[in-house]
Design a protein around this motif. Sequence first.
Motif, PDB file in Angstrom:
ATOM      1  N   ILE A  62       0.820  -1.201   0.000  1.00 33.82           N
ATOM      2  CA  ILE A  62       0.000   0.000   0.000  1.00 33.82           C
ATOM      3  C   ILE A  62       0.863   1.262   0.000  1.00 33.82           C
ATOM      4  CG2 ILE A  62      -0.222   0.185   2.510  1.00 33.82           C
ATOM      5  CD1 ILE A  62      -3.030   0.738  -0.064  1.00 33.82           C
ATOM      6  N   GLU A  63       2.038   1.211   0.643  1.00 32.98           N
ATOM      7  CA  GLU A  63       2.920   2.374   0.674  1.00 32.98           C
ATOM      8  C   GLU A  63       3.449   2.688  -0.726  1.00 32.98           C
ATOM      9  OE1 GLU A  63       3.270  -0.273   2.588  1.00 32.98           O
ATOM     10  OE2 GLU A  63       2.777   0.431   4.612  1.00 32.98           O
TER      11      GLU A  63
ATOM     12  N   GLN B 208       0.790   4.265  -2.818  1.00 32.59           N
ATOM     13  CA  GLN B 208       0.627   5.672  -2.479  1.00 32.59           C
ATOM     14  C   GLN B 208       1.596   6.530  -3.285  1.00 32.59           C
ATOM     15  OE1 GLN B 208       0.669   6.570   1.689  1.00 32.59           O
ATOM     16  NE2 GLN B 208       0.719   8.783   1.379  1.00 32.59           N
TER      17      GLN B 208
ATOM     18  N   GLU C  29      -8.765  -4.712   4.872  1.00 28.13           N
ATOM     19  CA  GLU C  29      -8.193  -3.427   5.263  1.00 28.13           C
ATOM     20  C   GLU C  29      -7.342  -2.808   4.161  1.00 28.13           C
ATOM     21  OE1 GLU C  29      -7.579  -0.048   7.278  1.00 28.13           O
ATOM     22  OE2 GLU C  29      -9.031  -1.642   7.712  1.00 28.13           O
ATOM     23  N   PRO C  30      -6.522  -3.576   3.425  1.00 32.45           N
ATOM     24  CA  PRO C  30      -5.756  -2.963   2.328  1.00 32.45           C
ATOM     25  C   PRO C  30      -6.646  -2.280   1.294  1.00 32.45           C
ATOM     26  CG  PRO C  30      -4.864  -5.111   2.846  1.00 32.45           C
ATOM     27  CD  PRO C  30      -6.136  -4.988   3.637  1.00 32.45           C
TER      28      PRO C  30
ATOM     29  N   ARG D  70      -9.577  -0.930   1.880  1.00 31.20           N
ATOM     30  CA  ARG D  70     -10.058   0.310   2.486  1.00 31.20           C
ATOM     31  C   ARG D  70      -8.992   1.410   2.404  1.00 31.20           C
ATOM     32  NH1 ARG D  70     -12.475  -3.452   5.254  1.00 31.20           N
ATOM     33  NH2 ARG D  70     -13.850  -3.520   6.869  1.00 31.20           N
ATOM     34  N   GLN D  71      -7.761   1.031   2.692  1.00 30.31           N
ATOM     35  CA  GLN D  71      -6.664   2.003   2.617  1.00 30.31           C
ATOM     36  C   GLN D  71      -6.485   2.513   1.198  1.00 30.31           C
ATOM     37  OE1 GLN D  71      -3.008   0.760   4.584  1.00 30.31           O
ATOM     38  NE2 GLN D  71      -4.158  -0.588   5.942  1.00 30.31           N
TER      39      GLN D  71
ATOM     40  N   LYS E 136      -9.057   5.113   0.394  1.00 34.42           N
ATOM     41  CA  LYS E 136      -8.737   6.377   1.053  1.00 34.42           C
ATOM     42  C   LYS E 136      -7.703   7.151   0.234  1.00 34.42           C
ATOM     43  CE  LYS E 136      -9.839   5.006   5.797  1.00 34.42           C
ATOM     44  NZ  LYS E 136      -9.304   4.744   7.171  1.00 34.42           N
ATOM     45  N   LEU E 137      -6.740   6.423  -0.333  1.00 30.62           N
ATOM     46  CA  LEU E 137      -5.730   7.069  -1.163  1.00 30.62           C
ATOM     47  C   LEU E 137      -6.338   7.600  -2.458  1.00 30.62           C
ATOM     48  CD1 LEU E 137      -2.739   4.580  -0.750  1.00 30.62           C
ATOM     49  CD2 LEU E 137      -3.043   6.807   0.339  1.00 30.62           C
TER      50      LEU E 137
ATOM     51  N   ASP F 211     -17.567  -0.890   1.284  1.00 32.42           N
ATOM     52  CA  ASP F 211     -17.091   0.207   2.111  1.00 32.42           C
ATOM     53  C   ASP F 211     -17.876   1.456   1.734  1.00 32.42           C
ATOM     54  OD1 ASP F 211     -15.657   2.342   3.264  1.00 32.42           O
ATOM     55  OD2 ASP F 211     -13.797   1.204   3.221  1.00 32.42           O
TER      56      ASP F 211
ATOM     57  N   ASN G  61     -17.040   4.355   1.872  1.00 29.18           N
ATOM     58  CA  ASN G  61     -16.190   5.322   1.193  1.00 29.18           C
ATOM     59  C   ASN G  61     -16.391   5.294  -0.322  1.00 29.18           C
ATOM     60  OD1 ASN G  61     -14.857   6.586   3.317  1.00 29.18           O
ATOM     61  ND2 ASN G  61     -13.364   4.937   3.512  1.00 29.18           N
TER      62      ASN G  61
END
Length: 247
Positions: free
Chosen positions: A124-125, A128, A152-153, A155-156, A159-160, A178, A180
Amino acid sequence: MVLYFPSSLYDIDRSLIEKYLTQIIISQHNLKKISFEHSTTLYDPFLLLKNSNCSNTLNTIIFYHIDFKNIVNILQEAFDQLNVLESIHLIYCHSLNSDFVQQIIKVNKPFKLRSLFMNEILHIESLQLLLEKFSDCLENFGFESKEDKNNEPKRQLFKLIMKYCTKIRYFDSGIPDDNNIYLFIENNQNNINYLTIEFDIYDDYCCTPNYVEYSSTVLQNLGQVLPPKLEYLNLSLLFNTSDLEYF
């Protein structure tokens, strides 16, 4: 000229295909677009792009279900030799890891990442960093995954996308697990023209009573945020007539 290499070609002798594919690329003087699909023999043909006659004409490359594991170490080298490259499209490719991202963001020649469709999240980093670099040009985005309430990945990732990407025109949410997702659609109402929301019909979850209830919830939420400029809507859901009327 456009070259397209479908996966069916690779059922033939792979060394023979690679040989003739290499010859075709070398022979082209006005190649503007090339699409690679399901290739496991991509190393030499891709490396050839940097020394071919098309280095001053090729402006679009599409990668469809390509595993970058075998060519990640030559990505920057090849891309830097393509003088008029405008855009690349990554469609459900594999090995989009930190090595891949580092190669892409270090390319000196300017180009745009127009499409990013994924079915796995490795780092995920790193993603980003990729989104930060190409946030102003990414237009087509999608993510497919099995039903997983603890993803969770994913969802992250959303968000990005919400933070960096404001020009999405084609959005494929896969399973909208989600809230989002609806917020993202609402925040991009002036951009989104194409929208896909669908379950995998082969997923066991589609055979449970919860599937109808969940589909109903999707319709109710989606009906509140549909973009006014929407041109195309693909829904793969199981719902009652009353849900559709509400929608």
